[in-house]
Design a protein around this motif. Structure first.
Motif: not given
Length: 368
Positions: A108-119
């Motif tokens: 979520q720390v990545l997502i909050n910065k606008g970075v796409t993370f897909i498990g």
């Protein structure tokens, strides 16, 4: 597709994904990082990666795709590190861990910065490890589970699938919660049970030395998964704690039921218990990869005389059929033995069965 792909962790999975991407997207440029200098050198020598870097920071900032192929605890640490870097706009980050809830939460720390993370979780593996075991066909026809956040754009999911299409895997998009339940039932619990059976046998062997001798056959086969990495399974169990505590409680109830049947000498209930399990097990898909790597074993009835193993392996060598393991089970003393030969794929096993039938009169069996 073209662009820079950064693979963190050059083991079996990371190396195999790199090979799949290189094959399908020859214009891509694969950069690798691993804490093992040996793995890095081997990865370059085998053509798995185009370039290596000395740090995660050096490889991450220019990447279009970042693959975290590390143990789950290490993945958490790397996610935090990546969140502090000036990553390229539009970069997609994914992992390959077999637990997803905590990983996606940490991301979520990545997502909050606008970075796409897909498990991600490619449900395939091998009994070999390291980048030297990497192969492009590892994931073919295997399920590849993706666990994006609800707000992940469809085009971002499709972009990741496009990058990974060279795996020839079957992609399924599910929630992290559903993923952890599914893998808990069909992967994590079996590993716990297999490990517990080994512990029980070990305890009994202290008062009866025959246990170890007799365990060399079928017992050793059904507990093979207990030979997996202790560090990896420690972290997986702690990550999937809530799911596994419930499953273990359910398992305890299941064992209490069996205990009750035995105590009461309830023959009909015991029969029904085994019959139902047999029916369910016999209906499971046979030619499909699942969460636990399949064992492609061929059982060959051989006479007990010197040179029989080299004779059989010689036949296989003529047909250029590779084997991964070989051993003998002596079930009928001084008459015959059973030669158990393991292969990387079902195709190799079938070829071996035909090969042995062509060159000899030894009987072969494939257990279902």
């Amino acid at each position: 597709m073209n662009g820079r792909v950064f693979v963190i962790g050059l083991g079996l999975i990371g190396g195999s994904l790199a090979l799949c991407i290189k094959e399908r997207h020859p214009q891509s440029y694969i950069v690798g990082y691993d804490v093992s200098e040996h793995n890095v050198k081997l990865g370059k020598m085998l053509g798995v990666i185009n370039e290596d870097v000395d740090s995660i920071e050096a490889g991450a900032v220019h990447a279009d795709l970042i693959i975290l192929s590390t143990p789950v605890k290490e993945t958490e640490r790397i996610i935090k590190l990546l969140s502090e870097l000036p990553l390229k706009k539009g970069v997609i980050i994914t992992d390959v861990g077999s637990t997803k809830g905590q990983i996606v939460q940490k991301a979520q720390v990545l997502i909050n910065k606008g970075v796409t993370f897909i498990g991600g979780h490619p449900m395939a593996g091998s009994h070999k490890s390291g980048v030297s075991a990497a192969k492009q066909l590892l994931f073919e026809n295997a399920f590849y589970l993706l666990t994006p956040e609800p707000n992940t754009k469809e085009e971002e999911i499709q972009c990741l699938i496009n990058w990974l299409e060279g795996t020839n895997a079957k992609f399924l998009v599910i929630s992290p919660k559903e993923h952890d339940l599914l893998t808990g039932v069909i992967s994590h619990m079996p590993h716990i049970v297999a490990t517990s059976l080994v512990h029980q046998a070990d305890q009994t062997s202290k008062t009866n030395e025959l246990v170890t001798r007799l365990a060399a056959g079928g017992f050793r086969d059904i507990t093979r998964i207990a030979s997996s990495s202790p560090a990896m399974w420690r972290d997986i169990l702690l990550h999937n704690k809530e799911v596994l505590l419930k499953l273990l409680n359910d398992w305890q109830k299941e064992m209490d039921k069996v205990i009750s049947f035995i105590k009461k000498e309830n023959a009909s209930e015991l029969f029904n218990y085994f019959q139902h399990a047999k029916n369910v097990r016999d209906e499971l898909p046979q030619n499909q990869k699942g969460a636990i790597p399949a064992f492609y074993d061929l059982y060959v009835d051989v006479p007990d005389y010197p040179g029989v193993i080299s004779e059989i392996t010689g036949y296989l060598a003529k047909e250029t059929i590779s084997i991964t393991n070989i051993r003998i089970i002596e079930t009928r003393e001084e008459i015959n033995g059973i030669l158990v030969i393991s292969f990387q794929t079902d195709e190799d096993r079938l070829r071996a069965q035909e090969c042995i039938a062509r060159y000899s009169n030894y009987g072969t069996t494939i257990e279902k």
